[in-house]
Scaffold this motif. Structure first.
Motif, mmCIF file in Angstrom:
data_model
loop_
_atom_site.group_PDB
_atom_site.id
_atom_site.type_symbol
_atom_site.label_atom_id
_atom_site.label_comp_id
_atom_site.label_asym_id
_atom_site.label_seq_id
_atom_site.Cartn_x
_atom_site.Cartn_y
_atom_site.Cartn_z
ATOM 1 N N VAL A 261 0.666 -1.329 -0.021
ATOM 2 C CA VAL A 261 -0.116 -0.002 0.077
ATOM 3 C C VAL A 261 0.760 1.115 -0.039
ATOM 4 O O VAL A 261 0.584 2.148 -0.846
ATOM 5 C CB VAL A 261 -0.885 0.133 1.211
ATOM 6 C CG1 VAL A 261 -1.656 1.368 1.190
ATOM 7 C CG2 VAL A 261 -1.920 -1.266 1.045
ATOM 8 N N GLU A 262 1.769 1.301 0.848
ATOM 9 C CA GLU A 262 2.604 2.529 1.139
ATOM 10 C C GLU A 262 3.481 2.735 -0.330
ATOM 11 O O GLU A 262 3.316 4.093 -0.721
ATOM 12 C CB GLU A 262 3.610 2.309 2.073
ATOM 13 C CG GLU A 262 3.738 3.395 3.102
ATOM 14 C CD GLU A 262 4.477 3.114 4.401
ATOM 15 O OE1 GLU A 262 5.879 3.432 4.234
ATOM 16 O OE2 GLU A 262 3.955 2.442 5.115
ATOM 17 N N GLY A 263 3.969 1.806 -0.866
ATOM 18 C CA GLY A 263 4.639 1.987 -1.963
ATOM 19 C C GLY A 263 3.591 2.564 -3.198
ATOM 20 O O GLY A 263 4.065 3.411 -3.924
ATOM 21 N N LEU A 264 2.338 2.116 -3.361
ATOM 22 C CA LEU A 264 1.550 2.600 -4.374
ATOM 23 C C LEU A 264 1.079 3.775 -4.072
ATOM 24 O O LEU A 264 0.906 4.634 -4.912
ATOM 25 C CB LEU A 264 0.479 1.494 -4.473
ATOM 26 C CG LEU A 264 0.823 0.008 -5.207
ATOM 27 C CD1 LEU A 264 -0.341 -1.089 -4.948
ATOM 28 C CD2 LEU A 264 1.393 0.369 -6.629
ATOM 29 N N LEU A 278 1.831 -1.494 -11.974
ATOM 30 C CA LEU A 278 1.088 -1.297 -10.584
ATOM 31 C C LEU A 278 1.025 -2.902 -10.219
ATOM 32 O O LEU A 278 0.964 -3.191 -8.910
ATOM 33 C CB LEU A 278 -0.278 -0.825 -10.852
ATOM 34 C CG LEU A 278 -0.483 0.772 -11.243
ATOM 35 C CD1 LEU A 278 -1.737 1.043 -11.761
ATOM 36 C CD2 LEU A 278 0.098 1.367 -9.960
ATOM 37 N N THR A 279 0.636 -4.045 -10.900
ATOM 38 C CA THR A 279 0.737 -5.079 -10.427
ATOM 39 C C THR A 279 1.893 -5.757 -9.817
ATOM 40 O O THR A 279 1.920 -6.146 -8.748
ATOM 41 C CB THR A 279 0.273 -6.114 -11.660
ATOM 42 O OG1 THR A 279 -0.977 -5.613 -12.137
ATOM 43 C CG2 THR A 279 0.008 -7.756 -11.163
ATOM 44 N N ARG A 280 2.985 -5.299 -10.613
ATOM 45 C CA ARG A 280 4.176 -5.699 -9.993
ATOM 46 C C ARG A 280 4.591 -4.987 -8.737
ATOM 47 O O ARG A 280 5.203 -5.721 -7.921
ATOM 48 C CB ARG A 280 5.418 -5.232 -11.097
ATOM 49 C CG ARG A 280 5.890 -6.272 -12.117
ATOM 50 C CD ARG A 280 7.355 -5.958 -12.523
ATOM 51 N NE ARG A 280 7.619 -4.705 -12.922
ATOM 52 C CZ ARG A 280 7.336 -4.218 -14.242
ATOM 53 N NH1 ARG A 280 6.916 -5.136 -15.161
ATOM 54 N NH2 ARG A 280 7.718 -2.866 -14.595
ATOM 55 N N GLY A 281 3.890 -3.915 -8.549
ATOM 56 C CA GLY A 281 4.174 -2.979 -7.245
ATOM 57 C C GLY A 281 3.103 -3.632 -6.191
ATOM 58 O O GLY A 281 3.128 -3.025 -5.046
ATOM 59 N N GLY A 282 2.539 -4.744 -6.398
ATOM 60 C CA GLY A 282 1.453 -5.161 -5.272
ATOM 61 C C GLY A 282 0.280 -4.945 -5.397
ATOM 62 O O GLY A 282 -0.606 -5.270 -4.540
#
Lengths: 346, 198
Positions: A261-264, A278-282
């Motif tokens: 969450v934080e990273g996104l 975005l999927t790579r980012g969680g």
């Protein structure tokens, strides 16, 4: 474009009737002292502004001095604008209640019924769904009922020369306003708007008016103050000009890996990331959109916890009207509700 | 008619237990096995004093065990290995039939609703679950059919679209959070609601 809140205080304190020609500096100083801003930004003086307008746009200097002389500095506006900043905004679900209620939904259905023809034509001309246009007008002015009662000239003059934080922006808007009244043959003293100078049914700032307002009923005038048809066409044109994509999604619910969450959330407030990225980012998104679709990550506080969303280009277009994730979501959900209700009553 | 014959048989067997028993019984039994068994039960109460009955009993069992297996041998083979697993497969799921049409459907019961963790999950219809959507999951109503859900106590009702399948029969319907909230269920969860197909 600023949202209307129409909180014009009854105690409008005005410093008026002072000859600008002679006392411009005094007004400026008193304004600054009254508001006790930590003045760091440079405020261009009214005299400089006038000289600039004369030089670049061929205004008559004495007419302009005379006009600005009649502008009143509204202390109430400065008070509203200087509300404590940095305070945590109210959670989304409370904000939502202001716009997602029976009054605004039913008002939207009625507005749609009254302006069905124009809305249909706007949809065909600009590719913007009728419910989006209705919802914007509903959120901005409650379908033209609350358009603001400040004289636009007063509001813009007040903010352009007494509100350092955004003086540059409002000085430009004042410039646009003076130009548009000259172009449209309007009396600059007669036009009304919000405390920030947003005008008419769709709350257009002067710069937006000049670029995006249209004469949608063909009467030769762009009347966004009292003409619903022109207002509808103008809002639709505004959306189209900001690259609204017909038939594409606005915002979709999504799940997310808790640790991501934080990273996104640290990403830019712009749909510049592909779903793949975005999927790579969680992001755990289960929609059908192709992986290359550009999107942005949104979080909104609900009554039972934080929800996460994927905003697409069309979501971003709504934020061009007011740069707020809550505003854009409220407009979208109101549009859905109105469309739903309108479909049932039709 | 049978009884006198039986007595004679018994007597014969009684006296010739260890001598010719095997050969003679083999000959007799094939023709009169059923009578043998039926009489066996009868004489027991009559002559409990005979202590030599057990050996006699031990003989007939040998006969039926050898005889019936030959008859039943062909029958049980297909029955035993195939049938039991078949039953399990057929009866386990208990899937209620999906209705063809929601119209005319009326039922009362309790409702549950989705939590915040379900937001964004894919539903049975393929739509993404939206916490603010007016949707529901149901066991048998067709997907994308619309139903009116009414709170019996308050009279408030909402229209929801069935977009998910409910496999848990502990509640009648599972509503989106916003639908449940509009019915006032978030404050008082255990209220009876009515589901009516549109």
């Amino acid at each position: 474009m600023n949202k209307i809140t129409n909180e014009e205080s009854k105690l409008i304190c005005s410093i008026n009737a002072v000859s600008m020609k002679r006392y411009a500096r005094t007004i400026l100083l008193s304004g600054l002292l009254l508001c006790s801003f930590g003045v760091t930004a440079e405020i261009v003086s009214i005299e400089t502004f006038i000289d600039d307008m004369v030089a670049r746009h061929n205004f008559n200097k004495f007419d302009l001095i005379d006009l600005l002389d009649q502008a009143k500095i509204k202390k109430s506006i400065l008070k509203v604008m200087s509300r404590p900043r940095g305070k945590k905004p109210s959670p989304w679900y409370k904000y939502r209640r202001i716009f997602l209620n029976a009054k605004r939904i039913n008002g939207g259905v009625k507005f749609w019924q009254r302006n069905a023809k124009a809305l249909k034509r706007a949809e065909a001309t600009y590719g913007v769904p009728a419910e989006m246009i209705v919802a914007i007008i509903g959120v901005e002015t409650l379908y033209g009922k609350i358009k603001g009662n400040f004289r636009v000239l007063d509001a813009l003059t007040t903010l352009a020369f007494n509100y350092p934080r955004r003086a540059d922006f409002f000085r430009q808007e004042l410039e646009h306003y003076l130009l548009l009244t000259r172009e449209e043959g309007l009396d600059p003293l007669a036009q009304k708007g919000s405390y920030a100078g947003a005008m008419g049914i769709g709350q257009f700032m002067p710069s937006s008016f000049r670029r995006f307002a249209v004469d949608f009923d063909g009467d030769g005038r762009r009347n966004i103050w009292t003409n619903n048809v022109d207002a509808i066409g103008s809002v639709a044109n505004y959306f189209r000009s900001h690259k609204w994509q017909p038939g594409q999604p606005v915002i979709k619910p999504t799940q997310v890996r808790p640790d991501a969450v934080e990273g996104l959330l640290a990403l830019e407030f712009k749909p510049q990331y592909t779903l793949r990225r975005l999927t790579r980012g969680g992001l755990l998104y289960h929609g059908d959109e192709p992986n290359s679709t550009k999107a942005m990550f949104i979080d909104l506080e609900t009554e039972i916890g934080t929800t996460y969303w994927v905003g697409f280009q069309n979501y971003y277009v709504i934020t061009r009207y007011n740069r707020s994730k809550r505003y854009a979501m409220a407009v979208y959900q109101l549009a859905q509700e109105i469309a739903n209700r309108y479909g049932q009553t039709r | 008619m049978d009884k006198p014959v039986d007595f004679s048989v018994i007597l014969v067997s009684f006296f010739l237990v260890g001598l010719v028993g095997c050969s003679s019984v083999e000959e007799v039994v094939p023709t009169e096995t059923p009578p043998d068994l039926s009489v066996e039960t009868n004489p027991q109460p009559i002559g409990p004093a005979h202590t030599s009955v057990p050996p006699e009993v031990s003989v007939p069992p040998e006969v039926p065990t050898t005889a019936p297996p030959q008859e039943t041998f062909d029958v049980p083979r297909p029955e035993e290995p195939v049938n039991p697993p078949k039953r399990e497969e057929n009866f386990k799921p208990h899937k209620p039939a999906i209705l063809q049409d929601s119209r005319g459907y009326v039922a009362r019961g309790y409702a549950f609703w989705y939590g915040v963790d379900d937001h964004g999950a894919k539903t049975a219809s393929g739509q993404l679950h939206d916490l603010y959507g007016m949707t529901a999951a149901h066991a048998t109503l067709p997907l994308l059919s619309r139903v009116r859900v009414k709170n019996i106590r308050t009279g408030r009702s909402v229209v929801v679209t069935v977009n998910d399948r409910l496999y848990d029969d502990s509640v009648l319907i599972k509503l989106s959070y916003w639908a449940a909230r509009r019915l006032g269920l978030d404050k008082r969860p255990s209220q009876i609601i009515e589901v009516r197909g549109l």
